[in-house]
Design an enzyme around this catalytic site. Structure first.
Site, mmCIF file in Angstrom:
data_model
loop_
_atom_site.group_PDB
_atom_site.id
_atom_site.type_symbol
_atom_site.label_atom_id
_atom_site.label_comp_id
_atom_site.label_asym_id
_atom_site.label_seq_id
_atom_site.Cartn_x
_atom_site.Cartn_y
_atom_site.Cartn_z
ATOM 1 N N LYS A 6 0.303 3.974 -8.417
ATOM 2 C CA LYS A 6 -0.430 2.731 -8.163
ATOM 3 C C LYS A 6 -1.414 2.301 -9.255
ATOM 4 C CE LYS A 6 0.641 0.777 -4.219
ATOM 5 N NZ LYS A 6 0.401 -0.555 -3.689
ATOM 6 N N ASP A 16 -4.387 2.180 1.723
ATOM 7 C CA ASP A 16 -4.038 3.356 2.512
ATOM 8 C C ASP A 16 -4.355 4.604 1.715
ATOM 9 O OD1 ASP A 16 -1.660 3.957 0.718
ATOM 10 O OD2 ASP A 16 -1.378 1.897 1.306
#
Ligand SMILES: Cc1ncc(COP(=O)(O)O)c(C=O)c1O
Length: 410
Positions: free
Chosen positions: A74, A121
């Site tokens: 990410k 998350d």
């Protein structure tokens, strides 16, 4: 196959949808990432023995647990988005922007003291927190109810403030982050878009695509070309990066692209299936062990790309993620081991289920999976929740009771 939903359809491959995510652009994005001290191509592993067992030609899987030492892909998105933000602020060209420049006094003086904010998350928030720490700036992260303490602590380890929000799901946390940004003048670095918030999510999608380019170079260096891609999705920004890049790089001869989502959190499947040109959401408790994919609202800017180039939408049970983790952690023969978390392993789990589960074999044929197929997959995270990883891989949680075919050898 009550625990799977699969939707296959024809696509129009409209290259005009790729204005913001294409091969030329991604070459520049990779150059930006290459300027980072931490930059190194992550490994692309060839799982030849597994491919043979499943009746396929080859399986390649990119291991993103090695990315920048952060255990997930990410950071590619968050770092590029913050880089582009700074390039705009300094009014310089992307080609002039390097990690050194981003960390310079000139940038610090120009930025002043800012706070970056996001909802996550776990993996995206860690990437943003890491980038903010590098810049010597503040960062606040909101996590949905039920998030892993280990993932929260990993974010805090980069100096960010991070809280798990009772009663809020991922999409609620995104709204909360946005509200804070509006009220406090913070900079929202969110990995999904909505009307009026599109610039930063576009940069995040572009940032992810560095890994798509690496994988293409690596697979071609091995003298092969993917026939099928299975890419996992939450909001679908990552899938947009992968789809856009390969659709642009391979044009009319693109691999067959399939998006994989959790069975009960399948907003892209729902959107595709409705065939009404509208975005469809999943609301309420977003129940799945695949925390990274527990997002109920599709990325608005990415959907047109997915709509135009993705042939298969697969909603998969938690057991597929768990089995994928076990298979990757226990390789056959001299195949290499991959430590892959719930959201990282699901595409491999789905592939194995399609090739081996008695009640799914018709789909193997429908997807054109056979001895000529070269599969490209992305293990997007490592064991980002260590305890849950071990409970699944060692203690056998989330087992599927169906029967599997183990006839061929490797
Ligand atoms: C490990 C992992 N894989 C895949 C994804 C999916 O990305 P997207 O939400 O852009 O679809 C995420 C998102 O957080 C993730 O953490």
């Amino acid at each position: 196959m009550q625990d799977y939903k699969i939707f296959l359809r024809d696509i129009d491959k409209d290259q005009s949808k790729l204005a913001f995510i294409n091969e030329d652009l991604v070459n520049q994005v990779q150059k930006f990432h290459q300027s980072f001290d931490e930059y190194q191509e992550t490994p692309l592993l060839e799982l030849k023995n597994l491919a043979k067992l499943l009746g396929l030609k080859n399986i390649f899987i990119k291991d993103e647990s090695y990315r920048f030492g952060l255990n997930a892909f990410k950071v590619l998105g968050g770092s590029f988005a913050i880089g582009r933000y700074i390039a705009d602020l300094l009014d310089i060209d992307l080609a002039e922007l390097t990690q050194e420049k981003m960390l310079s006094k000139e940038v610090k003086d120009k930025l002043g003291d800012v706070t970056f904010v996001s909802a996550t998350d776990g993996n995206h928030g860690r990437g943003v927190a890491w980038a903010a720490q590098q810049l010597g700036q503040k960062c606040t992260i909101f996590m949905p109810d039920g998030s892993s303490i280990q993932r929260r602590d990993a974010i805090r380890s980069h100096g960010a403030e991070c809280e798990i929000m009772e009663g809020l799901n991922y999409d609620d946390c995104v709204r909360l982050a946005n509200k804070n940004a509006e009220e406090k003048g913070w900079i929202l670095v969110q990995d999904t878009s909505w009307e009026g918030y599109e610039k930063i999510p576009t940069w995040i999608i572009q940032g992810y695509a560095t890994l798509a380019k690496e994988a293409k170079d690596q697979i071609e260096a091995a003298g092969q070309r993917p026939s099928h891609i299975f890419v996992q999705a939450g909001v679908g920004s990552f899938a947009t990066a992968i789809t856009g890049y390969y659709a642009s790089a391979y044009k009319d001869d693109q691999p067959m692209i399939n998006v994989v989502e959790p069975l009960r959190v399948n907003c892209l499947y729902k959107t595709a299936k409705a065939e009404d040109g509208k975005i469809h959401k999943v609301t309420g408790k977003l129940e799945t062990i695949m925390a990274g994919l527990a997002c109920g609202e599709p990325v608005t800017i990415g959907w047109p790309v997915l709509d135009s180039f993705v042939q298969g939408f697969i909603s998969a049970p938690d057991s597929a993620a768990a089995r994928g983790m076990r298979i990757l952690g226990n390789p056959l023969g001299n195949d290499k081991r991959v430590i892959s978390g719930e959201s990282g392993a699901v595409s491999l789990g789905v592939l194995a289920d399609l090739c081996q589960r008695k009640d799914l074999v018709e789909w193997k044929e429908k997807l054109g999976l056979d001895e000529n197929s070269v599969i490209l997959l992305f293990s997007t995270e490592g064991d980002t929740d260590f305890e849950h990883y071990r409970k699944i891989v060692w203690d056998g949680l989330y087992k599927n009771e169906g029967s599997y075919i183990y006839t061929s050898k490797y």
